[in-house]
Design an enzyme around this catalytic site. Structure first.
Site, PDB file in Angstrom:
ATOM      1  N   CYS A   4     -19.323 -10.036   2.588  1.00  0.00           N
ATOM      2  CA  CYS A   4     -19.499  -9.598   3.986  1.00  0.00           C
ATOM      3  C   CYS A   4     -20.939  -9.754   4.470  1.00  0.00           C
ATOM      4  O   CYS A   4     -21.216  -9.629   5.658  1.00  0.00           O
ATOM      5  CB  CYS A   4     -19.075  -8.142   4.127  1.00  0.00           C
ATOM      6  SG  CYS A   4     -17.364  -7.868   3.676  1.00  0.00           S
ATOM      7  N   HIS A   9     -22.552  -5.078  10.223  1.00  0.00           N
ATOM      8  CA  HIS A   9     -21.273  -5.547   9.696  1.00  0.00           C
ATOM      9  C   HIS A   9     -20.241  -4.453   9.948  1.00  0.00           C
ATOM     10  O   HIS A   9     -20.473  -3.285   9.645  1.00  0.00           O
ATOM     11  CB  HIS A   9     -21.415  -5.832   8.196  1.00  0.00           C
ATOM     12  CG  HIS A   9     -20.110  -5.962   7.510  1.00  0.00           C
ATOM     13  ND1 HIS A   9     -19.110  -6.781   7.987  1.00  0.00           N
ATOM     14  CD2 HIS A   9     -19.606  -5.370   6.394  1.00  0.00           C
ATOM     15  CE1 HIS A   9     -18.054  -6.689   7.193  1.00  0.00           C
ATOM     16  NE2 HIS A   9     -18.330  -5.835   6.219  1.00  0.00           N
ATOM     17  N   ASN A  60     -12.219  -5.226   9.479  1.00  0.00           N
ATOM     18  CA  ASN A  60     -13.350  -5.829   8.768  1.00  0.00           C
ATOM     19  C   ASN A  60     -13.060  -7.323   8.599  1.00  0.00           C
ATOM     20  O   ASN A  60     -12.186  -7.704   7.826  1.00  0.00           O
ATOM     21  CB  ASN A  60     -13.493  -5.130   7.410  1.00  0.00           C
ATOM     22  CG  ASN A  60     -14.607  -5.702   6.560  1.00  0.00           C
ATOM     23  OD1 ASN A  60     -15.147  -6.770   6.847  1.00  0.00           O
ATOM     24  ND2 ASN A  60     -14.953  -4.994   5.495  1.00  0.00           N
TER      25      ASN A  60
HETATM   26  O1  UT7 Z   1     -17.400  -4.886   3.662  1.00  0.00           O
HETATM   27  C1  UT7 Z   1     -17.251  -3.959   2.629  1.00  0.00           C
HETATM   28  C2  UT7 Z   1     -15.781  -3.831   2.399  1.00  0.00           C
HETATM   29  N1  UT7 Z   1     -15.290  -2.562   1.995  1.00  0.00           N
HETATM   30  C3  UT7 Z   1     -15.459  -1.392   2.639  1.00  0.00           C
HETATM   31  O2  UT7 Z   1     -16.157  -1.271   3.585  1.00  0.00           O
HETATM   32  C4  UT7 Z   1     -14.687  -0.218   2.117  1.00  0.00           C
HETATM   33  C5  UT7 Z   1     -15.499   1.017   1.994  1.00  0.00           C
HETATM   34  N2  UT7 Z   1     -14.655   2.158   1.717  1.00  0.00           N
HETATM   35  C6  UT7 Z   1     -13.902   2.761   2.667  1.00  0.00           C
HETATM   36  O3  UT7 Z   1     -13.913   2.335   3.813  1.00  0.00           O
HETATM   37  C7  UT7 Z   1     -13.079   3.968   2.299  1.00  0.00           C
HETATM   38  O4  UT7 Z   1     -13.390   4.350   0.977  1.00  0.00           O
HETATM   39  C8  UT7 Z   1     -11.543   3.731   2.429  1.00  0.00           C
HETATM   40  C9  UT7 Z   1     -11.181   3.575   3.897  1.00  0.00           C
HETATM   41  C10 UT7 Z   1     -11.124   2.487   1.630  1.00  0.00           C
HETATM   42  C11 UT7 Z   1     -10.780   4.933   1.871  1.00  0.00           C
HETATM   43  O5  UT7 Z   1     -11.205   6.112   2.523  1.00  0.00           O
HETATM   44  P1  UT7 Z   1     -11.498   7.432   1.671  1.00  0.00           P
HETATM   45  O6  UT7 Z   1     -11.808   8.477   2.648  1.00  0.00           O
HETATM   46  O7  UT7 Z   1     -12.559   7.068   0.651  1.00  0.00           O
HETATM   47  O8  UT7 Z   1     -10.110   7.728   1.015  1.00  0.00           O
HETATM   48  P2  UT7 Z   1      -9.749   7.858  -0.529  1.00  0.00           P
HETATM   49  O9  UT7 Z   1      -9.790   6.521  -1.191  1.00  0.00           O
HETATM   50  O10 UT7 Z   1     -10.557   8.951  -1.113  1.00  0.00           O
HETATM   51  O11 UT7 Z   1      -8.235   8.298  -0.458  1.00  0.00           O
HETATM   52  C12 UT7 Z   1      -7.855   9.554   0.120  1.00  0.00           C
HETATM   53  C13 UT7 Z   1      -6.346   9.670   0.112  1.00  0.00           C
HETATM   54  C14 UT7 Z   1      -5.716   9.312  -1.220  1.00  0.00           C
HETATM   55  O12 UT7 Z   1      -4.628  10.188  -1.407  1.00  0.00           O
HETATM   56  P3  UT7 Z   1      -4.748  11.456  -2.391  1.00  0.00           P
HETATM   57  O13 UT7 Z   1      -5.090  10.898  -3.736  1.00  0.00           O
HETATM   58  O14 UT7 Z   1      -5.853  12.305  -1.819  1.00  0.00           O
HETATM   59  O15 UT7 Z   1      -3.388  12.095  -2.301  1.00  0.00           O
HETATM   60  C15 UT7 Z   1      -5.186   7.923  -1.026  1.00  0.00           C
HETATM   61  O16 UT7 Z   1      -4.063   7.627  -1.838  1.00  0.00           O
HETATM   62  O17 UT7 Z   1      -5.805   8.747   1.063  1.00  0.00           O
HETATM   63  C16 UT7 Z   1      -4.778   7.959   0.431  1.00  0.00           C
HETATM   64  N3  UT7 Z   1      -4.745   6.656   1.073  1.00  0.00           N
HETATM   65  C17 UT7 Z   1      -3.978   6.379   2.143  1.00  0.00           C
HETATM   66  N4  UT7 Z   1      -3.109   7.125   2.841  1.00  0.00           N
HETATM   67  C18 UT7 Z   1      -2.498   6.544   3.906  1.00  0.00           C
HETATM   68  C19 UT7 Z   1      -5.455   5.549   0.741  1.00  0.00           C
HETATM   69  N5  UT7 Z   1      -5.163   4.562   1.603  1.00  0.00           N
HETATM   70  C20 UT7 Z   1      -4.243   5.038   2.471  1.00  0.00           C
HETATM   71  C21 UT7 Z   1      -3.571   4.489   3.594  1.00  0.00           C
HETATM   72  N6  UT7 Z   1      -2.722   5.275   4.277  1.00  0.00           N
HETATM   73  N7  UT7 Z   1      -3.784   3.209   4.021  1.00  0.00           N
END
Ligand code: UT7
Length: 355
Positions: free
Chosen positions: A111, A246, A276
């Site tokens: 990215c 970005h 993204n």
């Molecule tokens: O250019 C660089 C590219 N990458 C990025 O920029 C990604 C950077 N990271 C992020 O943007 C965030 O970490 C995410 C958006 C990927 C995830 O957000 P988060 O607040 O860190 O969520 P998490 O991974 O801690 O997950 C929280 C909960 C989990 O459930 P439990 O274990 O708490 O029951 C996940 O299973 O959210 C769940 N979850 C979802 N639920 C509904 C994860 N993805 C989804 C989804 N829909 N799409």
């Protein structure tokens, strides 16, 4: 030292739209979750090759700069999703645009590709090795998405953006440049299925990401890079007209702005509509920001990015006198009657059959 100045800009965002509701119809997610965790409402899905999008964006940037394809002496295509491994997708763009006097090369810094491309363009122009560079960021990332992995599949989209860089005539152009990497963290954001690591171990193409770890590093590195680029330009945050980051996640952008103590109104975001788009996100955002009057003649634009590698970088560019395009191009992608959801369902079916 000659400075590279941005004299043309353009973008290509494919028509098929994939909404959060569309995604919720094929996986266990919701509009509420995606919007609150990332700021994304919809993204685009390309029905055609990466180099087609890159070519359209490039044609718009050339027209905006008032240049012909033959005027360009270097095409740099920042992408991590090229049409093929060999040759560089930039070579297809070179042929499609007719940049007959240009070298053509792909650059993969995830990215951060656009910022790395800017640093290379600045170097080529500073040394006189090139006079007019077409720098494109273009990604067709949807085929790499694993629609069974909801935490990554909802974040990305396809698109392309481009700029033309020429030697500055006045005090405008690239004022500072900072880029960095830490390959020891390669595993936190990687792709499987393409590359020599998979010889004899064929697996489907897919992106794998440790979202929380990427998030944590992104906020730190975006903040530090932006501060360093400003220091090198001998500017303060008050001197920034607009920050074009970005577009990774709205929460990352908000946290970065807070860390920098930068007024949110100075941060340009369009992630709500495109998700993204990796190396394409900054040049797409820049071309929209210019059209929306967010870039002023003589203003300081701060770019900052973070991505797979891990890589990061930032740059301050002082804008020239002109914020209007010198010309327009009618370049566009071939039409399609398929929706974003139909394209995704086709991809899912192909992956299912080949598994
Ligand atoms: O250019 C660089 C590219 N990458 C990025 O920029 C990604 C950077 N990271 C992020 O943007 C965030 O970490 C995410 C958006 C990927 C995830 O957000 P988060 O607040 O860190 O969520 P998490 O991974 O801690 O997950 C929280 C909960 C989990 O459930 P439990 O274990 O708490 O029951 C996940 O299973 O959210 C769940 N979850 C979802 N639920 C509904 C994860 N993805 C989804 C989804 N829909 N799409």
């Amino acid at each position: 030292m000659r400075r590279a100045s941005i004299t043309g800009w353009g973008r290509c965002t494919p028509e098929p739209v994939l909404t959060n509701e569309d995604l919720a119809s094929v996986m266990d997610t919701s509009d509420e979750w995606i919007t609150s965790r990332s700021g994304i409402k919809e993204r685009r899905v390309s029905h055609t090759d990466n180099s087609d999008m890159a070519t359209v964006a490039g044609a718009h940037a050339l027209a905006a700069a008032g240049l012909e394809a033959a005027d360009i002496d270097y095409v740099i295509l920042a992408t991590c999703t090229p049409d093929r491994q060999i040759p560089a997708a930039a070579c297809y763009v070179q042929a499609k645009l007719g940049t007959v006097n240009a070298a053509a090369v792909d650059l993969n810094a995830g990215c951060t590709g656009f910022i790395y491309g800017l640093s290379m363009a600045q170097g080529l122009i500073a040394t006189g090795a090139a006079d007019r560079i077409l720098l494109i960021g273009s990604e067709r990332i949807t085929p790499y998405l694993d629609f069974e992995e909801r935490s990554t599949a909802v974040l990305f989209g396809d698109g392309a953006g481009a700029v033309v860089l020429e030697a500055a005539k006045g005090d405008e152009g690239v004022l500072s440049m900072t880029v960095g990497s830490d390959g020891s963290l390669a595993g936190v954001l990687t792709a499987e299925g393409v590359g020599t690591s998979f010889v004899g171990n064929e697996v489907p193409m897919r992106i794998i990401m440790d979202g929380r770890e990427v998030f944590r590093n992104a906020v730190t590195q975006m903040g530090e890079s932006a501060a360093l680029a400003l220091k090198e330009a001998e500017l303060d945050f008050e001197d920034v007209d607009v920050l074009i980051p970005h577009q990774a996640n709205l929460r990352i952008l908000d946290a970065t702005a807070r860390r920098l103590d930068l007024d949110e109104s100075k941060v340009y975001t369009n992630i709500v509509r495109y998700g993204n788009t990796s190396a394409a996100s900054i040049p797409i955002a820049l071309s929209e920001a210019i059209e929306e009057g967010k870039v002023s003649p003589g203003g300081n634009v701060l770019f900052v990015a973070f991505g797979a590698g891990l890589t990061w970088g930032a740059s301050v560019v002082r804008w020239g006198d002109r914020v209007e395009a010198l010309g327009v191009s009618d370049a566009k992608l071939p039409p399609t009657d398929r929706t974003g959801l139909e394209l995704v369902l086709e991809l899912m079916e192909k992956k299912r059959v080949s598994a």
